[in-house]
Design an enzyme around this catalytic site. Sequence first.
Site, PDB file in Angstrom:
ATOM      1  CG  HIS A  25      27.599 128.696  22.052  1.00  0.00           C
ATOM      2  ND1 HIS A  25      27.258 127.412  22.399  1.00  0.00           N
ATOM      3  CD2 HIS A  25      26.753 129.509  22.723  1.00  0.00           C
ATOM      4  CE1 HIS A  25      26.254 127.447  23.259  1.00  0.00           C
ATOM      5  NE2 HIS A  25      25.928 128.705  23.470  1.00  0.00           N
TER       6      HIS A  25
ATOM      7  CB  VAL B  49      21.825 133.215   7.805  1.00  0.00           C
ATOM      8  CG1 VAL B  49      22.358 134.204   6.782  1.00  0.00           C
ATOM      9  CG2 VAL B  49      20.719 132.363   7.195  1.00  0.00           C
TER      10      VAL B  49
END
Length: 186
Positions: A106, A169
């Site tokens: 999440h 990332v």
Amino acid sequence: MVKKRACIFISGSGTNLRSIIKSTRDYNFPINIELVISNKKTAKGIHYAKKFSIPYQTITNKTKFEHFALRFIRLKKIQIICLAGFMKILSKDFVRKFRGKIVNIHPSLLPKFKGLDTFNRVLRAKEKFTGCTVHFVDEKLDNGKIIIKKRIPINKDLSNKMLKNSVQVLEHKAYSEAIRKIHNLS
Ligand code: GAR
């Protein structure tokens, strides 16, 4: 090493799927991806399953998704399910069947900002930090036991898109780390 047989559920661009696929090239990575399931025909992530010759299924039937998914999961003897940008809420019944075996990522520091539209809400709240969380899935939304959290500072004037890119990332590192961590704990 006996690797766990994993299924990755996706709905969208599949960049987390791609990062997990990359990790599976490491001999010591504890899972093999045996199956990818998408609930969206147009999910770009399916491309990665094709590219790396991973069996995949698209199940677009909303009411029968779990019924069909279960069939494929059993057929492939799946031991762990990784939700990677999977935007459908699984039923309590399904979650109970695989208690402790479903993992989700999440894009926030849970328990903060559960649910959708995360980046906009984080920016509106003028948070100083955000990040991502990998957690076990339980019956409540974005709620199960946390495996790993990674955080970054939020610079002033960051756009939604820039924030999303930075968090993704992080996610790409966090998911594989979490999978390794689960393995080391079990
Ligand atoms: C990821 O940022 C993931 O955290 C988020 O969807 C994106 C999927 O990206 N998941 C959720 O918001 C689930 N509540 P991807 O398809 O490129 O991996």
